[in-house]
Structure formats: structure tokens, C-alpha cells
Enzyme design. Structure first.
Site, PDB file in Angstrom:
ATOM      1  N   LYS A 171      11.620   6.188   3.289  1.00  0.00           N
ATOM      2  CA  LYS A 171      11.601   5.523   4.643  1.00  0.00           C
ATOM      3  C   LYS A 171      11.679   6.227   5.846  1.00  0.00           C
ATOM      4  O   LYS A 171      12.087   7.653   6.105  1.00  0.00           O
ATOM      5  CB  LYS A 171      12.986   4.597   4.896  1.00  0.00           C
ATOM      6  CG  LYS A 171      12.701   3.328   3.012  1.00  0.00           C
ATOM      7  CD  LYS A 171      13.865   3.103   3.669  1.00  0.00           C
ATOM      8  CE  LYS A 171      13.630   1.805   2.232  1.00  0.00           C
ATOM      9  NZ  LYS A 171      13.083   0.678   2.505  1.00  0.00           N
ATOM     10  N   ARG A 196      11.417  -3.959  -6.950  1.00  0.00           N
ATOM     11  CA  ARG A 196      11.130  -4.886  -8.399  1.00  0.00           C
ATOM     12  C   ARG A 196      11.122  -3.896  -9.687  1.00  0.00           C
ATOM     13  O   ARG A 196      10.251  -4.141 -10.833  1.00  0.00           O
ATOM     14  CB  ARG A 196       9.701  -4.766  -7.916  1.00  0.00           C
ATOM     15  CG  ARG A 196       9.089  -3.865  -7.887  1.00  0.00           C
ATOM     16  CD  ARG A 196       7.337  -3.893  -6.282  1.00  0.00           C
ATOM     17  NE  ARG A 196       8.034  -4.676  -5.281  1.00  0.00           N
ATOM     18  CZ  ARG A 196       7.477  -5.285  -4.303  1.00  0.00           C
ATOM     19  NH1 ARG A 196       6.439  -5.320  -4.135  1.00  0.00           N
ATOM     20  NH2 ARG A 196       7.995  -5.440  -3.652  1.00  0.00           N
TER      21      ARG A 196
HETATM   22  N1  BES Z   1      15.360  -2.084   0.129  1.00  0.00           N
HETATM   23  C1  BES Z   1      13.970  -2.617   0.550  1.00  0.00           C
HETATM   24  C2  BES Z   1      14.528  -3.696   0.781  1.00  0.00           C
HETATM   25  C3  BES Z   1      14.698  -3.631   2.472  1.00  0.00           C
HETATM   26  C4  BES Z   1      14.146  -4.139   3.957  1.00  0.00           C
HETATM   27  C5  BES Z   1      16.411  -4.438   2.205  1.00  0.00           C
HETATM   28  C6  BES Z   1      14.898  -4.412   4.618  1.00  0.00           C
HETATM   29  C7  BES Z   1      17.286  -4.152   3.361  1.00  0.00           C
HETATM   30  C8  BES Z   1      16.656  -4.433   4.681  1.00  0.00           C
HETATM   31  C9  BES Z   1      13.025  -2.467  -0.808  1.00  0.00           C
HETATM   32  O1  BES Z   1      13.579  -1.405  -1.980  1.00  0.00           O
HETATM   33  C10 BES Z   1      11.750  -2.159  -0.077  1.00  0.00           C
HETATM   34  O2  BES Z   1      12.031  -0.393   0.494  1.00  0.00           O
HETATM   35  N2  BES Z   1      10.623  -2.785  -0.492  1.00  0.00           N
HETATM   36  C11 BES Z   1       9.431  -2.235   0.776  1.00  0.00           C
HETATM   37  C12 BES Z   1       8.662  -2.879  -0.602  1.00  0.00           C
HETATM   38  C13 BES Z   1       7.343  -2.623  -0.112  1.00  0.00           C
HETATM   39  C14 BES Z   1       7.487  -1.123  -0.376  1.00  0.00           C
HETATM   40  C15 BES Z   1       6.634  -2.984  -0.796  1.00  0.00           C
HETATM   41  C16 BES Z   1       9.274  -2.896   2.362  1.00  0.00           C
HETATM   42  O3  BES Z   1      10.268  -4.066   2.215  1.00  0.00           O
HETATM   43  O4  BES Z   1       9.192  -2.486   3.280  1.00  0.00           O
HETATM   44 MN    MN Z   2      12.777   0.428  -0.888  1.00  0.00          MN
END
Ligand code: BES
Ligand code: MN
Ligand code: ZN
Length: 492
Positions: free
Chosen positions: A263, A337
């Protein structure tokens, strides 16, 4: 927090702050009018001059100059009467409490009225007084700490007790989430779970990484591999009676860096909240332990970090979940997931007849619904509607997003049964729908006959900015709705 109930007149109430609620544009009347008279019309004066307009969550304090025992009257806006929603009452009580704290109050009196009952007021105040400054070495001198609430009006012991247990459980959840990831490690969450099991005599099962691998939880283990901390799937079991067993499954990523699909650094620190789903499940179990409802509940919590390392999952890796399905990991940041897939399958193996998962799953849910309502997706519609309706009663908003089979296109992979992050791999005929894609993926791990409500709480579990009635940071979103759901199971 001590709670006392009294039927005394407002003019007889002691305390640092006496809160009264007023609707926008309405004249001071009834009991409040009597209080107004006792303090020479200062309340109606504030209204007449426009110093207090009654806007939702507005607060104005009025000094009583010893004319009544309360040191201050706090006027609290309830907004327009015809726009009023029950959850505003809880929030308005919270706004009153937060203002009272700023004023240094220790004892807060609240005048109950038909639209703000004892339970609502206690919840509002209890949630508003959560202090996120866990590691501050100096107490902020400006801050009061509400030691006592005095409720003026009707309150039965049962609803007072209910509000207290729900609020305590929720604030404990918020504490778990506030803890930084170097403290609230998977091991520490296991420790918290063990304490619950011991205190409340729950059955407990702690599955380590090696055992998880042996069982066939390849998706969970894939995520866990990249972390130096030890990872676990923990299960809590409560048998209170009835034919159904509710399985609650909580995403427990104690820190989500994204893994090798790293990230951006801005805001990454907030990803200590990625265990909010698991924490919420623990809070629900704590409430269960306190109240011992006539229902069967098991909680399944996959606990691990998502970090990059020489042993971490790589984009393109393929893992196999507990139900045998293979997954191409097109993005290691879609780790939630993966761990939930195995946890959902395991909950079914343990006999769950109904499933709810709570997960900070996607950033996309924030795009769709903002931090106002959580997404709810799954099957059948009646199960989803139950969540939406109970949520409304609990003051937690949910909005259903569809799971039309057309969206299954998003899950296709050239090499495996599924991919974990649409758009990360092959171009697809269906695009977008990030939050729905998460739900479609999870549904692949749920048996045909078993209801699943997937609650995407990514935007509602954590507030980046404060609200008049709530500190910024964790909200404990989901506890109150699930408490209602379990109370609902008791009726059947
Ligand atoms: N934990 C994150 C989602 C999240 C984002 C929680 C902002 C709280 C605040 C999750 O694991 C994630 O990174 N999801 C990705 C999925 C994508 C790579 C398909 C996302 O939402 O970008
Ligand atoms: Mn994630
Ligand atoms: Zn995550």
C-alpha cells in the site's frame, strides 16, 4: 460509570451539567419551561436571541447562577422534529456528553423524553466517552471524565443493564482496535480470546499455522507466511440453546501493509484497524458471556498480519482453500477474502447453520457508501433484510449491494478456479464493483443452503475525523446489530 434514575423536577437536579433536548424552531414548553422560569427565562432568551437554534447536535451552555442546583444547563439540538430519526437521539446524548466532558463535568444529568429513552441515552453517553488516548502519559487537564449519569424520567433496570453491557462490549472492541499493531498482535488477540473463554466458560480452539496447513487452510496460510508473528485461527463456542447455530466470522488482519502489493505509505498506519471484524466478534462474545442468551454462537477468527517478506505470497501465486477451491492471488492486498474463505468453510464444518462475516474488506465500499452506512451482501435476501432492519433499530446503517450472478465474471482466472483481485490479473468483461467482487468471492465458500450476510465495514469501523458524538478512530460498528440478531434468534 454510575447510573442513577430520578423522577425529581428539573429545578431540583444537582450536577455539573443538566442536558435538555430541544427541537429546532420549537418553543420551550412543559418541564423545560418550568426550569426556564426558575432561571429567569435564560433558556427562552437563548432561543429568542438565536444563540441556540436547536440544530442537530448543536450545544449551548447556560449558567444558572445558583437559582437551581445544577451548575449549567446544556441545551442540545435535536434538529427538526419532522426529520427526526431514533438514532439521532443516541447521537444527541453523545454530543451532550462530549460537550460536558469539554466543560470538565463529572456528573451529567439528562432529561429523558418520549423520543430519548434511558437505553438510548446511556448508549449515547457511553460511546461518546470512549477515550482513545491509551498511551498518553499525561492526562489532558481540560478533560473531564463522566463518573455519573443521572437520568431524569422513566428507566427500568433491564434496559439500563442492557445499555451498559452493550456499551461496555463496544468500547472494549474500540480499545482492541485502537491498540497499535505492535501490541495487538495475533498472539495478543489469542490471549484476549483465551481470557474471554476462561471468564465466560466458552469452548475454545486455537489452530496454529502448522495445523492450519495440515487441515488444508491454504488461503489463510498463504497470507500468514509473510509474517514473523505467529498466526492463528481461533474459535469460540457458546451453546445457549435452540436449533440454529450462528457463525460469526471476523477478519483479523492485525496489520495490513498490502504485502508485496504494498500500500502507499500515506495513511498506512490506519491499517492497524484491519482486525476490526475480529475485534467486533470478540465484543459480541463478551456481551454473550455477560447476558448468556438462549442461542448458539460460534466465532471463527483468522488472525494474522499481511506483510511483505522473503516468504510472503507473490502476485500470481496459487493457493488452495479448505473447500478445495484454488485461488490465483493476483493482488496480495486482497488478503481479507483469502483468510475469510478458510474461516467461513471452517465455521460450516463446525456446524454453523447461519453465517455473518464482519470484515474491513474493501476501500471500494467507502466509494459506494462513504462512512455512513456499511455494505451488506449475501443470500438469501431475507437474511440480508434482517440485518438491514435490525441495524436500523440499533442505529447502525446498512445498505444492500447486489450479488447478481453476472458478477461471477469478476472471479475468473486463467490458471485457477478463482482470482482474489479482479482487474489485477486478466482484463474482464465485467469491471468495477470492488465491494461486490469481495462478496462474490466469499460466496464461493458458503454451502448452497447456508445464509451468509457479508458486512463490509471497511469505511464504518474507523473514522478518520471526529463526529460531535464520537471520537475519531474505531467505532465498534456491528456490535449493536449483531446483539439484536442474537436477541432475535432467542425469540425463534
Ligand atoms: N484492508 C483493506 C481494505 C480497507 C481499505 C480497509 C481502507 C479499511 C480502509 C483490504 O485488505 C484491501 O486492501 N482491499 C483492497 C482490495 C483490492 C486489492 C481488490 C482494496 O480495497 O483496495
Ligand atoms: Mn489488503
Ligand atoms: Zn485488509
Amino acid at each position: 460509570m454510575k447510573i442513577t434514575v430520578t423522577k425529581n423536577k428539573l429545578e431540583q437536579i444537582h450536577g455539573d451539567v443538566l442536558a435538555v433536548f430541544l427541537f429546532q424552531g420549537e418553543k420551550v414548553s412543559g418541564e423545560i419551561e418550568k426550569l426556564d422560569k426558575a432561571i429567569s427565562g435564560s433558556i427562552s432568551e437563548a432561543v429568542r436571541l438565536g444563540d441556540f437554534k436547536g440544530k442537530l447536535y448543536e450545544t449551548t451552555s447556560i449558567y444558572t447562577h445558583g437559582k437551581v442546583p445544577a451548575a449549567r444547563i446544556l441545551l442540545v439540538g435535536a434538529g427538526k422534529r419532522n426529520e427526526f430519526e431514533p438514532r439521532y437521539a443516541r447521537n444527541a446524548a453523545g454530543a451532550a456528553a462530549r460537550q460536558a466532558i469539554r466543560l470538565g463535568a463529572k456528573k451529567l444529568a439528562i432529561f429523558l423524553r418520549e423520543d430519548i429513552d434511558a437505553e438510548t441515552a446511556i448508549e449515547g453517553v457511553g460511546l461518546a466517552t470512549f477515550d482513545p488516548g491509551l498511551y498518553k502519559t499525561k492526562k489532558n487537564e481540560n478533560r473531564g471524565e463522566i463518573a455519573e449519569i443521572v437520568l431524569i424520567g422513566q428507566a427500568d433496570d433491564k434496559s439500563v443493564k442492557r445499555a451498559q453491557t452493550v456499551t461496555e462490549a463496544t468500547n472494549w472492541v474500540r480499545k482492541l482496535i485502537t491498540e497499535p499493531a505492535n501490541v495487538m498482535t495475533p498472539d495478543q488477540l489469542v490471549e484476549e480470546t483465551r481470557k474471554l473463554a476462561k471468564n465466560y466458560k466458552f469452548g475454545i480452539e486455537v489452530i496454529g499455522e502448522k495445523e492450519a496447513a495440515k487441515l488444508g487452510m491454504g488461503a489463510f496460510v498463504g497470507v500468514a507466511k509473510g509474517s514473523e508473528e505467529s498466526s492463528h485461527v481461533v474459535v469460540l463456542k457458546y451453546k445457549g440453546g435452540g436449533k440454529d447455530t450462528l457463525g460469526i466470522v471476523g477478519k483479523g488482519i492485525t496489520f495490513d501493509s498490502g504485502g508485496l502489493s504494498l500500500k502507499p505509505s500515506k495513511g498506512m498506519w490506519e491499517m492497524k484497524m484491519d482486525m476490526s471484524g475480529a475485534a467486533t466478534c470478540l465484543g459480541i462474545m463478551k456481551w454473550i458471556g455477560e447476558t448468556r442468551p438462549k442461542a448458539n454462537v460460534i466465532a471463527v477468527l483468522p488472525l494474522t498480519e499481511n506483510l511483505p517478506s522473503g516468504r510472503a505470497l507473490k502476485p500470481g501465486d496459487v493457493v488452495q482453500a479448505l473447500n478445495g477451491k484454488t485461488i490465483e492471488v493476483t493482488n496480495t492486498d486482497a488478503e481479507g477474502r483469502l483468510v475469510l474463505a478458510d474461516a467461513l468453510v471452517y465455521a460450516q464444518k463446525l456446524g454453523a447453520s447461519h453465517l455473518v462475516d464482519l470484515a474491513t474488506l474493501t476501500g471500494a465500499i467507502n466509494v459506494a457508501l462513504g462512512n455512513v452506512a456499511a455494505g451488506v451482501m449475501g443470500k438469501p435476501d431475507s437474511w440480508i433484510e434482517k440485518i438491514v432492519n435490525l441495524g436500523k433499530e440499533a442505529g447502525e446503517l446498512f445498505w444492500q449491494l447486489p450479488t447478481y450472478s453476472d458478477y461471477k465474471e469478476l472471479l475468473k482466472s486463467d490458471i485457477a478456479d478463482l482470482n482474489n483481485a479482479p482487474g489485477g490479473g486478466q482484463p474482464s468483461a465485467v469491471t468495477g464493483a470492488g465491494a461486490i467482487a469481495g462478496a462474490m468471492f466469499l460466496l464461493e465458500f458458503v454451502n448452497e443452503k447456508i445464509p451468509l450476510a457479508h458486512l463490509d465495514i471497511a469505511a464504518t469501523a474507523w473514522l478518520s475525523g471526529e463526529r460531535p458524538y464520537l471520537a475519531k478512530g474505531p467505532t465498534g460498528f456491528g456490535v449493536r446489530t449483531l446483539v439484536k440478531l442474537i436477541e432475535d434468534m432467542e425469540k425463534e
